[in-house]
Design an enzyme around this catalytic site. Structure first.
Site, PDB file in Angstrom:
ATOM      1  CB  CYS A 323      10.523  -6.179   7.557  1.00 51.71           C
ATOM      2  SG  CYS A 323      10.976  -4.495   8.029  1.00 51.71           S
ATOM      3  CD  GLU A 357       9.944 -10.092   8.806  1.00 51.98           C
ATOM      4  OE1 GLU A 357      10.303  -9.738   9.931  1.00 51.98           O
ATOM      5  OE2 GLU A 357       9.218  -9.400   8.059  1.00 51.98           O
TER       6      GLU A 357
END
Length: 365
Positions: A323, A357
């Site tokens: 992330c 992501e």
């Protein structure tokens, strides 16, 4: 607002993210990037709003990150339609209920693709038996308007659930359907449609894998449950108690018989696998019974610590879900000394933000 949530605007921001990710990871030899987009609106399954009291009125607000100015929120196209409906329905009910509105400072909404909804009311006061009575009435009043939701009250050292404190999500992944219990205030992927794409990608890139799978930071079993079909056995670790509880339930409800989840941090598991320390939580589990050729990591924004990276280098295949592309870059500087990047994907979990992501598959050289 409608113009902002348009195909053109969405595609422009997505293209910018793609370019940024390629620049951040430009030091590495990368395969072609697979890009997985998001719905352009109503994609976020959970949101939090502060509550502003203005005399007899009250409404949802957020604060602008740059100016710090208060912004009134009457509609929120980022959130699911179910959340927007609940936002519209609950405020008139709270305005006329002195006990429920008194010292209320925040409302959290948590929805699912399966149609379930949790609403958490947060207070600067202790919640009483009278509060419980009024919260039950609120649940019934919402139901009369077609809003089926479970209510939770939170205050300092206090949590009261009117019925349950979780939702059960149902996600179709290729030719299978998985059920995931998601407990209030524990980590879940916020964009369910993109989460489905992440799971499909992970299942696809691990087809015909050999040996067993080890997963760090497994949460409620989001990846490990879907991936168990591709491996002989799966061993997964998670430190948060609520997530471990959810994961155990999800293993049972999905009838997965080759997956064990243990409550250890990545650092603790590293000590255990090196036989540097024994853990009571590993009683009955012989780590030598596992031949883990593949390891999956989905770390927090800080990335992986050096000890965990050292452990990963011994595995044939590494699946890294990130992330934070900057800590991913730093970790790849070390991992690519022993492994080469075979698959490269970007998942737009957070449209209209800078957050990215990324999915990377590395294979031993």
């Amino acid at each position: 607002m409608t113009e902002y949530f348009s195909n053109d605007n969405y595609n422009q921001q997505l293209a910018k993210k793609v370019d940024n990710l390629k620049v951040i990871l430009s030091d590495f030899s990368l395969p072609e990037l697979a890009v997985y987009s998001s719905p352009i609106s109503h994609y976020r399954m959970r949101v939090e709003f502060r509550i502003w009291h203005d005399g007899e009125d009250l409404y949802h607000i957020m604060y602008d990150k740059q100016s710090k100015k208060r912004i009134r929120i009457d509609q929120f196209p980022i959130a699911t339609k179910r959340i927007n409906q609940a936002m519209q329905a609950i405020l008139p009910l709270l305005r006329h209920n002195q006990l429920l509105r008194h010292l209320l400072f925040q409302i959290d909404y948590f929805s699912t693709l399966s149609g379930q909804l949790l609403i958490t009311l947060l207070y600067h006061k202790k919640l009483s038996d009278e509060w419980i009575i009024e919260a039950k009435k609120l649940k019934l009043q919402l139901a009369e308007q077609g809003i089926v939701a479970n209510i939770i009250g939170r205050a300092s050292n206090q949590k009261i659930a009117i019925d349950v404190d979780y939702v059960d999500e149902v996600l179709p992944v290729m030719d299978k359907t998985f059920i995931y219990r998601q407990v209030e205030n524990s980590f879940t992927q916020p964009n369910a449609e993109v989460n489905i794409k992440m799971l499909q990608w992970a299942v696809s890139v691990t087809k015909n894998s050999s040996g067993d799978l080890l997963e760090f930071y497994c949460g409620n079993g989001n990846f490990s449950i879907a991936l168990a079909q591709n491996f002989r056995k799966v061993l997964a670790t998670e430190i948060a108690k609520a997530s471990v509880y959810s994961a155990q339930h999800n293993i049972a409800v999905n009838s997965v018989d080759n997956l064990i989840i243990i409550r250890l941090s990545a650092e603790e598991f590293t000590c255990a696998i090196k036989k540097e320390r024994e853990f009571n939580r590993l009683k009955g589990i012989n780590l030598d019974d596992y031949q883990c050729d593949t390891v999956l990591v989905d770390p927090p924004r800080g990335g992986l610590d050096l000890n965990t990276i050292d452990i990963l280098k011994s595995y044939k295949t590494i699946i890294y879900i990130s992330c934070n592309p900057y800590t991913l870059r730093d970790n790849l500087q070390l991992l690519t000394k022993t492994h080469s990047i075979q698959h490269f994907a970007m998942f737009d979990q957070f449209p209209y933000t800078e957050h990215i992501e990324t999915g990377i598959v590395l294979c031993k050289k």
